[in-house]
Design an enzyme around this catalytic site. Structure first.
Site, PDB file in Angstrom:
ATOM      1  N   MET A  99      43.435  35.316  43.672  1.00  0.00           N
ATOM      2  CA  MET A  99      43.957  36.283  42.702  1.00  0.00           C
ATOM      3  C   MET A  99      45.088  35.691  41.861  1.00  0.00           C
ATOM      4  O   MET A  99      45.255  36.047  40.685  1.00  0.00           O
ATOM      5  CB  MET A  99      44.433  37.546  43.424  1.00  0.00           C
ATOM      6  CG  MET A  99      45.657  37.363  44.313  1.00  0.00           C
ATOM      7  SD  MET A  99      46.137  38.879  45.178  1.00  0.00           S
ATOM      8  CE  MET A  99      44.852  38.987  46.407  1.00  0.00           C
ATOM      9  N   GLU A 103      44.906  45.574  49.378  1.00  0.00           N
ATOM     10  CA  GLU A 103      45.195  45.957  50.775  1.00  0.00           C
ATOM     11  C   GLU A 103      45.679  44.715  51.518  1.00  0.00           C
ATOM     12  O   GLU A 103      45.109  44.292  52.514  1.00  0.00           O
ATOM     13  CB  GLU A 103      43.966  46.571  51.444  1.00  0.00           C
ATOM     14  CG  GLU A 103      42.687  45.760  51.378  1.00  0.00           C
ATOM     15  CD  GLU A 103      41.580  46.363  52.241  1.00  0.00           C
ATOM     16  OE1 GLU A 103      41.888  47.008  53.256  1.00  0.00           O
ATOM     17  OE2 GLU A 103      40.404  46.171  51.870  1.00  0.00           O
ATOM     18  N   GLU A 129      51.918  39.360  55.711  1.00  0.00           N
ATOM     19  CA  GLU A 129      50.728  38.634  55.284  1.00  0.00           C
ATOM     20  C   GLU A 129      50.817  38.269  53.803  1.00  0.00           C
ATOM     21  O   GLU A 129      49.807  38.087  53.132  1.00  0.00           O
ATOM     22  CB  GLU A 129      49.467  39.446  55.597  1.00  0.00           C
ATOM     23  CG  GLU A 129      49.237  39.580  57.106  1.00  0.00           C
ATOM     24  CD  GLU A 129      47.970  40.330  57.464  1.00  0.00           C
ATOM     25  OE1 GLU A 129      47.162  40.611  56.551  1.00  0.00           O
ATOM     26  OE2 GLU A 129      47.791  40.640  58.648  1.00  0.00           O
ATOM     27  N   GLU A 180      37.862  38.002  44.698  1.00  0.00           N
ATOM     28  CA  GLU A 180      37.877  37.571  46.105  1.00  0.00           C
ATOM     29  C   GLU A 180      37.758  36.053  46.192  1.00  0.00           C
ATOM     30  O   GLU A 180      36.889  35.452  45.549  1.00  0.00           O
ATOM     31  CB  GLU A 180      36.737  38.233  46.872  1.00  0.00           C
ATOM     32  CG  GLU A 180      36.574  37.790  48.317  1.00  0.00           C
ATOM     33  CD  GLU A 180      37.847  37.992  49.130  1.00  0.00           C
ATOM     34  OE1 GLU A 180      38.273  37.021  49.780  1.00  0.00           O
ATOM     35  OE2 GLU A 180      38.416  39.105  49.087  1.00  0.00           O
TER      36      GLU A 180
END
Length: 808
Positions: A525, A557, A566, A497
């Site tokens: 990431m 996700e 996105e 994250e």
């Protein structure tokens, strides 16, 4: 990522069934020949019975008589000039000016009573008249009434709809004259909301009115009876309404007062009116059936329509028209029961006759309704029945309860790469009752297949390595651990994250909830090198060395409302280097974007208002819980109503990523980079283009494109796929009650009108310059003019979200 950006209830949870509300019916009473003025006693009596509002004419019969006398005097003067042979085009006197109102001309006066009234403008005027005198006098009457009602503090005015809805050679200018008059009325009263009383379809039978100005017309139309024999054009009245509101530039104070007929039209027309700004639903005695007990009731189809319309974000009011006087006005001592919604079963029993009469039966009953009708046993029987319907509305669905307050509310899409989301935003995502269950199911199937096929793992211990890329607050981490427990397959979980604030919470979860079983990494990431492994040199005395391993299952996700909006493709491209090259899998494994053209006048009006101060308003793809919309396309073979635009799959072939990396480093000779200026083409493999053809049987207006997505989380072969869908036609089969994603809306700057039997061609591009990603879109309308020839009727401007594109 999900769509809502703030919690919908105080504790951030979903509304429970006990919290569900029943829609309130605001029921008004309209009487064509109401005794004037509407007194305080009349209002109190109406409220005691159960009505919420009353209508009142703005002017009195005395004013009507005065206008007729003025017209008669003017016509007499014209007749005298003609008989004296002095008339000429230069000497025709102008139309007379109506003198100001006097106290006997109007029943209204400023005060508390006025706030509880809906003003009803004079039905005897004819704004569509081909006679310049009649149209002029009619406009004067309307303007005088609007101005005085505004002065008195009236909040809502109903104006009878145009006398003609067609655009034939004999009525070519009538409708535009009416629309122009309404535009002027809106400027006279700056705050009043105006509702145009218009039938759902067909021309309402015009009741004979004493002193109807139509009968004074010196040329053209004198009566609507001659047109009664023509075939009904179902969309003609909607077409007229569209003309009126287009002339008025989608004014936010202009609404529809929709007259419901005894026989409802086809579903497509019901959906069309559902998308329009409905202020009132008008019901007359002819709308109702009578059951065996002689009580008025509505057909099943009418009940369903009212239930549907009452689900609007701003439910329409209900106006009972000419159902009889208010009980108790003639006898103040009469005890009148209040309509409380608990009538006897016989009062609301279904009618024995057909709920859907034939057109001939409906027309016959309409004529019967104009004759004097015997009063029902209960003088407020129609109101009693409406209150019964109110108490017996079906409960809202999970999506309706969750989305309450978000219907047709425009939001800019999230940019999770550029922005660090707040905890409350993550929290809303996590309340989805379906999404994370489906992710857990997909992970569990992947683990079971891994074990059954005895595929090698990437961990020294033999555990399957799972990396949750973009962990947020950790819901997918939790589901990965659950899937391991459920299948008995050991896992090694890594939570990656970039949000430093969420990273703190992930560490706390690892300590308090996951028992330290998770490896938490703070990193974008795309920059993460993979699971750290400790190795030792040839001797035990050598210092330990760090290396990086691979990941077996990559879970993310990152999906948006249009799947890829996105930047899920770009993010997963950037992290694919950590995935085991031979056996590694991605969850999701693929996703597709889908489109359909829609009519949504409310959103168009909202965006047009925003465009006054925001030059990107008309070129922003919005996340919005679409509700008051109409799907314009008809499903036909090879051209479904909603169509797939493109697809992304993961992982990509290694050769594709190798070419992208070579371009990024300038290792590709020749060329000027990608298709967009300013880029080197490294992200060119993620551009897309689609050209889709939609068939539209009924005329309409395109305000924009609705976008949805479907995703395959995991393909288990014979065991089946685990899929998600936001498409309204497949969501129930694939992921019923999923609420994480609202649709996306690509607006058109200017509405595109098209006639019956039109083909709409949609072109859409996903563009990139290696720094950002954006969309471009346009719509063209074609009609067949020969066996193999089409004529382009029009095209929208090309919309482009480049200025507000997603930053990589």
């Amino acid at each position: 990522m999900a769509s809502p950006q703030q919690p919908l209830v105080a504790d951030g949870g979903l509304p429970s069934p006990v919290d569900d509300f029943m829609p309130t019916f605001y029921v008004g009473h309209h009487e064509s020949n109401r005794p004037l003025p509407v007194t305080d006693f009349a209002l109190r009596q109406a409220q005691d019975v159960g009505y919420d509002m009353l209508t009142s004419p703005i002017t009195t019969p005395q004013f009507h008589s005065r206008v007729l006398a003025l017209i008669s005097s003017h016509l007499s003067e014209l007749s005298h000039r003609e008989s004296a042979d002095v008339a000429s085009t230069r000497n025709i006197p102008p139309a007379p000016i109506i003198p100001p109102l006097t106290p006997i001309d109007t029943p209204l006066t400023p005060g508390d009573t006025v706030s509880q009234l809906i003003a009803y403008s004079s039905p005897w005027i004819d704004l569509c008249s081909p006679d310049p005198l009649i149209s002029n006098i009619s406009r004067q009457v309307l303007n005088i009434e609007i101005a005085y009602a505004s002065f008195c503090g009236v909040g809502n005015i109903i104006i009878p709809g145009p006398r003609t809805y067609s655009s034939g050679p004999t009525d070519s200018d009538g409708l535009i004259q009416y629309a122009r008059a309404i535009q002027e009325a809106l400027t006279i009263a700056s705050y009043i909301q105006i509702s145009i009383h218009i039938p759902m379809y067909g021309n309402e039978e015009v009741k004979e009115m004493t002193g109807d100005l139509m009968t004074y017309a010196r040329n053209g139309r004198s009566s609507g009876k001659a047109k009664a024999i023509k075939e009904i054009d179902l969309f003609e009245t909607w077409d007229a309404w569209n003309m009126i509101r287009s002339v008025c530039k989608y004014n936010s104070r202009l609404f529809v007062a929709l007259g419901l007929p005894r026989q409802l039209p086809v579903e497509s027309l019901q959906s069309r009116w559902f998308a329009e700004p409905l202020k009132l639903l008008s019901l007359t005695p002819s709308t109702f059936l009578k059951n065996k007990g002689g009580h008025p009731v509505l057909s099943k189809s009418h009940q369903g329509l009212i239930s549907r319309y009452m689900r609007l974000k701003q439910p329409p009011w209900i106006l009972l028209s000419d159902v009889g006087p208010i009980p108790g006005l003639d006898d103040p001592l009469q005890l009148t029961m209040t309509a409380d919604g608990f009538p006897s079963p016989s009062t609301v029993a279904d009618a024995s006759r057909s709920a859907s009469p034939t057109p001939a039966e409906a027309a016959g009953r309409s004529k019967e309704s104009q004759k004097p009708q015997p009063r029902p046993k209960d003088s407020a029987a129609h109101l009693v029945y409406m209150r019964y319907l109110q108490r017996n509305q079906p409960p809202r669905s999970i999506i309706e309860r969750f989305g309450s307050g978000y219907q047709d509310y425009l939001q800019a899409p999230l940019q999770p790469l550029a922005d660090n989301l707040e905890s409350v935003t993550y929290e809303v995502f996590e309340k989805d009752p379906v999404k994370y269950d489906w992710y857990e199911r997909a992970i569990a199937r992947a683990l079971s297949d891994w074990s059954e096929k005895r595929k090698p793992t990437s961990s020294p211990t033999g555990a399957v390595v799972i990396a949750v890329a973009g962990s947020g607050r950790g819901p997918l981490v939790t589901r990965s651990l659950r899937a391991s427990q459920m299948t008995g397959v050991p896992v090694e979980v890594w939570a990656v994250e970039k949000n430093p604030n969420a990273y703190v919470l992930l560490q706390r979860h690892n300590k308090e909830d996951w028992g330290g079983a998770v490896n938490v990494v703070k990193s974008d990431m795309r920059a993460w090198k993979g699971p750290q492994r400790i190795t030792t040199g040839p001797t035990s005395a050598s210092a330990p060395e760090l290396s990086y391993g691979k990941v077996d299952i990559l879970v993310s996700e990152l999906l948006g409302s249009f799947a890829d909006n996105e930047l899920s493709p770009e993010c997963l491209d950037g992290v694919q280097h950590v995935l085991a090259p031979q056996y590694g899998i991605s969850i999701p494994s693929s996703y597709t974007a889908h489109l359909t053209p829609i009519l949504t006048p409310r959103l168009h009006a909202d965006i047009s208002h925003r465009a006054i101060t925001d030059d990107t308003a008309t070129e922003t793809p919005y996340v919005v819980l679409l509700h008051a919309i109409d799907f314009l396309a008809t499903s036909v073979p090879d051209h479904p109503r909603i169509q797939q635009a493109w697809e992304f799959s993961h992982p990509l072939p290694a050769t594709t990523l190798a070419v992208a990396e070579a371009r990024r480093g300038g290792g590709v000779s020749g060329g000027g980079g990608g298709s967009m200026s300013g880029g080197d083409g490294a992200n060119e493999h993620n551009t897309r283009y689609a050209h889709l053809t939609f068939v539209c049987k009924d005329r309409g207006v395109v305000n924009g494109l609705a976008g949805y997505f479907e995703a395959v989380l995991y393909d288990g072969g014979e065991a089946g796929k685990v899929e998600l869908s936001t498409r309204p036609d497949t969501i129930d089969a694939k992921s019923k009650d999923m609420i994480s994603w609202f649709p996306i809306f690509f607006p058109l700057k200017n509405p595109l009108y098209f006639p019956d039997d039109t083909e709409l061609e949609v072109s859409i591009w996903r563009q990139t310059d290696d720094r950002k990603v954006w969309y471009e879109w346009m719509v063209e309308a074609f009609v067949m003019v020969g066996p193999n020839k089409r004529l382009r009727l029009g095209a929208s401007e090309v919309g482009s979200s480049r200025k507000v594109g997603c930053l990589m």
